[in-house]
Motif scaffolding. Structure first.
Motif, PDB file in Angstrom:
ATOM      1  N   LYS A 122       8.061 -30.363  -5.751  1.00 30.85           N
ATOM      2  CA  LYS A 122       7.084 -31.438  -5.856  1.00 30.85           C
ATOM      3  C   LYS A 122       7.384 -32.332  -7.071  1.00 30.85           C
ATOM      4  O   LYS A 122       8.038 -31.922  -8.026  1.00 30.85           O
ATOM      5  N   ARG A 123       6.848 -33.571  -6.993  1.00 33.31           N
ATOM      6  CA  ARG A 123       7.035 -34.540  -8.090  1.00 33.31           C
ATOM      7  C   ARG A 123       6.115 -34.138  -9.237  1.00 33.31           C
ATOM      8  O   ARG A 123       4.898 -34.163  -9.122  1.00 33.31           O
TER       9      ARG A 123
ATOM     10  N   SER B  37      11.673 -33.811  -9.722  1.00 31.15           N
ATOM     11  CA  SER B  37      11.356 -32.861  -8.652  1.00 31.15           C
ATOM     12  C   SER B  37      11.356 -31.465  -9.251  1.00 31.15           C
ATOM     13  O   SER B  37      12.363 -31.027  -9.837  1.00 31.15           O
ATOM     14  N   ASP B  38      10.224 -30.750  -9.103  1.00 33.03           N
ATOM     15  CA  ASP B  38      10.097 -29.430  -9.698  1.00 33.03           C
ATOM     16  C   ASP B  38      11.146 -28.495  -9.102  1.00 33.03           C
ATOM     17  O   ASP B  38      11.281 -28.410  -7.877  1.00 33.03           O
ATOM     18  N   PRO B  39      11.915 -27.771  -9.961  1.00 36.42           N
ATOM     19  CA  PRO B  39      13.001 -26.918  -9.457  1.00 36.42           C
ATOM     20  C   PRO B  39      12.511 -25.714  -8.661  1.00 36.42           C
ATOM     21  O   PRO B  39      13.313 -25.067  -7.978  1.00 36.42           O
ATOM     22  N   PHE B  40      11.203 -25.405  -8.740  1.00 37.44           N
ATOM     23  CA  PHE B  40      10.706 -24.220  -8.041  1.00 37.44           C
ATOM     24  C   PHE B  40       9.933 -24.554  -6.760  1.00 37.44           C
ATOM     25  O   PHE B  40       9.984 -23.803  -5.802  1.00 37.44           O
ATOM     26  N   ASN B  41       9.217 -25.695  -6.748  1.00 40.89           N
ATOM     27  CA  ASN B  41       8.453 -26.031  -5.544  1.00 40.89           C
ATOM     28  C   ASN B  41       8.836 -27.369  -4.932  1.00 40.89           C
ATOM     29  O   ASN B  41       8.315 -27.747  -3.892  1.00 40.89           O
TER      30      ASN B  41
END
Length: 311
Positions: free
Chosen positions: A205-206, A199-203
């Protein structure tokens, strides 16, 4: 006694009568003549011997010539011996130089850890000993000493070849170990993000993560996991300050989000060398190092390479 004398003319003979006194006188006369002849011969012989007998000055000259001849022979022998000594000295000097090279190779083995320093000390002579033999002691002759030196030269040549081969093998092994990618790029820290989808730490999303994140203290050391050549040292989009090292055979490692870069492009680095300090530059939420391993341009799970150091 009668003596008959026969004349040449007319065959007439004459008789002379000798009495005892006359006969004795004749005998003494004959003996006197013989004695005189013997004495004269003796004197002639003595004079000849005296004439051939060397004079004192002749004896001195004879022995002086003999002494000079012996001196010349002694000088020739001394010159020959000195030439042999010079030749042996030269060969011993060459052997000493070769022994110094062997000691240097041995010391390299000790320093590389291939040979225990407690087992071999190349700065001291080898320890030898044993009981004294009961046979008679004999000094070496020049031919015997020459033969012994020749055998030592052959042994030295053989040992040099073996040690050179071992040195090449050891250098190759050391190079392979130096270039072998293994271990963690930090001296202290923990795994904060794994390789693969996350999981992207900024948005949120996968997204795919090409490396692993190892969190630690800001400003702590980032070390190279293998020897190689620096191919990138500076800012790069998304990575912040990035160090990229080529290790050969298609293997490349990347160290991202560095606070400070300690190397420059073209530098040759060794395994365990500090290449940067941990920071949070680029796309980062805190102090950590983004660690990537690429094999011929394709990303690999760095955990597999980190785990090598514990095998």
């Amino acid at each position: 006694m009668n003596i008959i004398l026969v004349g040449k003319h007319h065959g007439k003979s004459r008789v002379v009568a000798l009495n005892g006194a006359v006969a004795v006188g004749l005998i003494f006369l004959v003996l006197a003549l013989l004695g005189s002849a013997g004495w004269a011969g003796y004197q002639v012989a003595i004079s000849k011997v005296e004439s051939t007998k060397p004079t004192p000055s002749g004896l001195v000259a004879h022995w002086q010539a003999r002494l000079n001849e012996q001196k010349s022979e002694l000088a020739a022998v001394e010159q020959e011996v000195q030439q042999q000594i010079d030749a042996l000295t030269l060969r011993l000097g060459e052997m000493q130089g070769r022994l110094l090279r062997l000691d240097a190779l041995g010391q390299r083995f000790v320093e590389s850890g291939l040979v225990a320093s407690e087992e071999f000390n190349f700065e001291e002579p080898a320890a030898v000993g044993g009981p004294e033999g009961s046979t008679a002691k004999e000094s070496f002759t020049v031919p015997g000493l020459t033969a012994m030196i020749r055998r030592l030269e052959v042994q030295l040549e053989d040992r040099e070849q073996q040690l050179r081969l071992l040195d090449k093998l050891a250098s190759r092994q050391k190079l392979e170990e130096e270039m072998f990618v293994e271990g963690r790029p930090i001296t202290w820290g923990w795994l904060s993000s794994k390789y693969g989808y996350r999981s992207d730490p900024f948005n949120g999303k996968r997204t795919w993560h090409d490396g692993v994140d190892l969190a630690g203290k800001d400003g702590s050391d980032i070390i190279s996991v293998a020897g190689g050549v620096v191919t990138w040292a500076g800012d790069r989009y998304g990575y912040g300050n990035l160090v990229e090292i080529d290790h050969g055979d298609g293997l490349v490692t990347r160290y991202g989000h560095c606070k400070t870069v300690k190397v420059k492009v073209g530098d040759v680095v060794q395994k365990g060398q500090v290449v940067a300090l941990m920071g949070s530059t680029g796309r980062s939420t805190g102090p950590h190092v983004h660690f990537e391993v690429l094999d011929n341009g394709r990303s690999k799970d760095p955990v597999k390479y980190i785990a090598r150091s514990s095998n």
